[in-house]
Design a protein around this motif. Sequence first.
Motif: not given
Length: 263
Positions: A140-161
């Motif tokens: 078993k071998f997982i190679s992860p990649v993290l991506e995060a969206d930019d956001a405006n002030e006080n807004e939530q940030v969506n993250i994907r792995v």
Amino acid sequence: MKRGVRWAGVWVAMLLCIPGILAIGLRGNDFKPFFFYVPGGEYAVSYELLTGDAAEFTYRVTDDANLSQYVFFDPPQLKGVKGDVSLQVRMKFPPAPLELSPGPHVVHVVVEEGGPSRGGLTARGGVWIPVTVFQLYPGKFISPVLEADDANENEQVNIRVKFNNYGTETVTEAYAEIDIFDAFGEKKGSVRTEPVSVGVRDTGVGYATFTETRGLPPGIYIARARVFYDGLSSQAEGSFRLGEFKISVADYTEFSFIYQKIV
């Protein structure tokens, strides 16, 4: 340059500065092909070669794992070319397994303007296509990649792995614990993705939302993930921008300067 033309791997090998270097390029959708090695497998990627004024081209293939012998071209030769031409790069492996070490093996495909080189000082235009052939890791071998969206002030940030399974076994459960840091290394919060299962040669995606953004100043933030899968672990990192930087620039034109001087 034609509109819509994408250029990739365009290079000019210049050992002597000679005028009249030709404009050569590629049109296509995949300029960094990626294939998983499978005994007996066949793969192909198609392009349009933008030839400029050149009428003859030479193929050249190099790699570090003796895979060049399995690369083929259609057409097999490029002579008497008039205008842009269709080009297909193909790889065909024998049925018997090859002795490849686990991990990526890059095959460098070069299409050069002109006939075979006879040595000496020359200037040649060409295109370069890096083809990656990946041999799975045992187990078993997982190679992860993290991506995060930019956001405006006080807004939530969506993250994907993205959990890329580059092993020979299915991963039953993969998830990520993610810490958020500002540019000074101060921790600002944590989130966690839901667990997913990932098949061999497949990619699973875990989602998380960072909501603790209220009051955080604009800037670049770092997301660091600890990835856990079936008793094993890995790491991934990404960044995102929160808010925007606003810079006020005074308009000191010649008129305003003279006006202030008169007053």
